[in-house]
Design a protein around this motif. Sequence first.
Motif, short mmCIF file in Angstrom:
data_model
loop_
_atom_site.label_atom_id
_atom_site.label_comp_id
_atom_site.label_asym_id
_atom_site.label_seq_id
_atom_site.Cartn_x
_atom_site.Cartn_y
_atom_site.Cartn_z
N LYS A 1 0.84 -1.19 0.00
CA LYS A 1 0.00 0.00 0.00
C LYS A 1 0.87 1.24 0.00
O LYS A 1 1.96 1.24 0.57
N ARG A 2 0.37 2.29 -0.62
CA ARG A 2 1.08 3.56 -0.66
C ARG A 2 0.17 4.65 -0.09
O ARG A 2 -1.01 4.67 -0.40
N PHE A 3 0.75 5.49 0.70
CA PHE A 3 -0.01 6.57 1.33
C PHE A 3 0.65 7.90 0.99
O PHE A 3 1.88 7.98 0.85
N ASN A 4 -0.16 8.94 0.87
CA ASN A 4 0.36 10.28 0.62
C ASN A 4 0.93 10.92 1.87
O ASN A 4 1.79 11.78 1.80
N CYS A 5 0.42 10.51 3.03
CA CYS A 5 0.96 10.97 4.31
C CYS A 5 0.61 9.92 5.37
O CYS A 5 -0.28 9.09 5.17
N SER A 6 1.29 9.98 6.50
CA SER A 6 1.12 8.94 7.52
C SER A 6 -0.26 8.95 8.15
O SER A 6 -0.74 7.90 8.61
N GLU B 1 -3.00 9.08 6.70
CA GLU B 1 -3.84 8.20 5.89
C GLU B 1 -3.78 6.77 6.40
O GLU B 1 -4.80 6.07 6.41
#
Length: 111
Positions: free
Chosen positions: A4-9, A11
Amino acid sequence: MEPKRFNCSIEATLEVLSGKWKTLILYHLVDHTLRFAELKRKIPDISQKVLTEQLRQLEKDGLIFRKDYEQNPPKVEYSLTDYGNSLKSVLSTMCRWGENRIRQNNWQLKL
């Protein structure tokens, strides 16, 4: 499977705590082991179906532990895992913020 990839923690946090009910369930389990009916009484506006779904998701995410006593009548208890307990300070901060908001607006808590 791709990670998974997140734009900021935040999220990543919201992915686990998203929705109205999960945070309330965790809040009630902070210092208590509770049975399903006890949780339902503490969160009267949640349906039985939604409570069941949310508990399953929290268990899947490793935040709560479900202990099934395998007896008749059925007895199941829910408690926080060590990972779930790591949210105590977050939940405590949210409580204090909510208490301040209630005071600021001259609202009242249902008792």
